[in-house]
Scaffold this motif. Sequence first.
Motif, mmCIF file in Angstrom:
data_model
loop_
_atom_site.group_PDB
_atom_site.id
_atom_site.type_symbol
_atom_site.label_atom_id
_atom_site.label_comp_id
_atom_site.label_asym_id
_atom_site.label_seq_id
_atom_site.Cartn_x
_atom_site.Cartn_y
_atom_site.Cartn_z
ATOM 1 N N ARG A 98 -22.690 23.688 -10.155
ATOM 2 C CA ARG A 98 -22.374 24.210 -8.766
ATOM 3 C C ARG A 98 -23.748 24.985 -8.254
ATOM 4 O O ARG A 98 -24.296 24.655 -7.324
ATOM 5 C CB ARG A 98 -21.067 24.879 -8.583
ATOM 6 C CG ARG A 98 -19.970 24.315 -8.776
ATOM 7 C CD ARG A 98 -18.691 24.945 -8.542
ATOM 8 N NE ARG A 98 -17.360 24.629 -9.036
ATOM 9 C CZ ARG A 98 -16.766 23.389 -8.460
ATOM 10 N NH1 ARG A 98 -17.234 23.015 -7.140
ATOM 11 N NH2 ARG A 98 -15.735 22.943 -8.843
ATOM 12 N N ILE B 115 -22.885 21.912 3.553
ATOM 13 C CA ILE B 115 -21.872 21.807 2.080
ATOM 14 C C ILE B 115 -22.479 22.501 1.076
ATOM 15 O O ILE B 115 -23.959 22.603 0.926
ATOM 16 C CB ILE B 115 -21.513 20.271 1.623
ATOM 17 C CG1 ILE B 115 -20.570 20.136 0.490
ATOM 18 C CG2 ILE B 115 -22.956 19.528 1.230
ATOM 19 C CD1 ILE B 115 -20.030 18.926 0.216
ATOM 20 N N LYS C 47 -19.659 25.193 -3.953
ATOM 21 C CA LYS C 47 -18.123 25.488 -4.071
ATOM 22 C C LYS C 47 -17.313 24.205 -3.622
ATOM 23 O O LYS C 47 -16.007 23.984 -3.711
ATOM 24 C CB LYS C 47 -17.811 26.636 -3.537
ATOM 25 C CG LYS C 47 -18.229 26.652 -1.986
ATOM 26 C CD LYS C 47 -17.909 27.985 -1.396
ATOM 27 C CE LYS C 47 -18.098 27.982 0.191
ATOM 28 N NZ LYS C 47 -18.855 27.004 0.781
ATOM 29 N N ASP C 48 -17.694 23.318 -2.676
ATOM 30 C CA ASP C 48 -17.164 22.166 -2.001
ATOM 31 C C ASP C 48 -17.074 20.962 -2.763
ATOM 32 O O ASP C 48 -16.561 20.030 -2.783
ATOM 33 C CB ASP C 48 -17.936 21.839 -0.502
ATOM 34 C CG ASP C 48 -17.611 23.115 0.359
ATOM 35 O OD1 ASP C 48 -16.702 23.869 0.357
ATOM 36 O OD2 ASP C 48 -18.911 23.247 0.885
ATOM 37 N N ASP D 293 -16.153 18.313 -5.884
ATOM 38 C CA ASP D 293 -15.147 17.761 -6.936
ATOM 39 C C ASP D 293 -15.688 17.468 -8.176
ATOM 40 O O ASP D 293 -16.665 16.566 -8.089
ATOM 41 C CB ASP D 293 -14.186 16.921 -6.300
ATOM 42 C CG ASP D 293 -13.526 17.439 -5.145
ATOM 43 O OD1 ASP D 293 -13.134 18.727 -5.074
ATOM 44 O OD2 ASP D 293 -13.119 16.460 -4.197
ATOM 45 N N ALA E 127 -18.336 14.676 -3.260
ATOM 46 C CA ALA E 127 -18.396 15.791 -2.266
ATOM 47 C C ALA E 127 -17.974 14.963 -1.047
ATOM 48 O O ALA E 127 -18.235 13.934 -0.416
ATOM 49 C CB ALA E 127 -19.894 16.208 -2.122
ATOM 50 N N TYR F 46 -17.167 15.602 3.192
ATOM 51 C CA TYR F 46 -17.568 16.660 4.006
ATOM 52 C C TYR F 46 -17.721 15.876 5.517
ATOM 53 O O TYR F 46 -17.859 14.684 5.569
ATOM 54 C CB TYR F 46 -18.374 17.435 4.045
ATOM 55 C CG TYR F 46 -19.843 16.711 3.722
ATOM 56 C CD1 TYR F 46 -20.702 17.133 4.963
ATOM 57 C CD2 TYR F 46 -20.200 16.171 2.740
ATOM 58 C CE1 TYR F 46 -21.853 16.332 4.941
ATOM 59 C CE2 TYR F 46 -21.570 15.388 2.642
ATOM 60 C CZ TYR F 46 -22.306 15.774 3.996
ATOM 61 O OH TYR F 46 -23.549 15.184 3.741
#
Length: 118
Positions: free
Chosen positions: A61, A76, A79-80, A82, A94, A96
């Motif tokens: 991250r 993004i 923290k966003d 997966d 990701a 978004y």
Amino acid sequence: MKHSQRGVSLVGLVIIASLLGFVLLVGFRCVPAINEYMAVQRIVKSVAEEGDNGASMTELRRSFDRRAQIDDVSTIGGKDLDIYKQGGKVVVEAKYGRKVPIAANVSLFFDFHAKSTP
């Protein structure tokens, strides 16, 4: 024998020019969102390779956040993401959305999905 002129009338020229102008406006407004998506896709693949080399989720991250700052990705963050393992490989994903204002109250919404594996 009379020859009639052929070509575009002034009204036709104005209509064509306005349509072309609108298409260019939409294109110019969408280019930054597409460039950001391509940068996110590139970063996600690099971060997944780091995960395959033994980096922890927290390190992945942070790595995403550092790379995103360099590539000017602001939609993004780390923290966003997966992050999970699939078949012995680290997969970084990701999802978004990004809203692109066109004019006044008209906007386009892009729903992006970047994944480290195809």
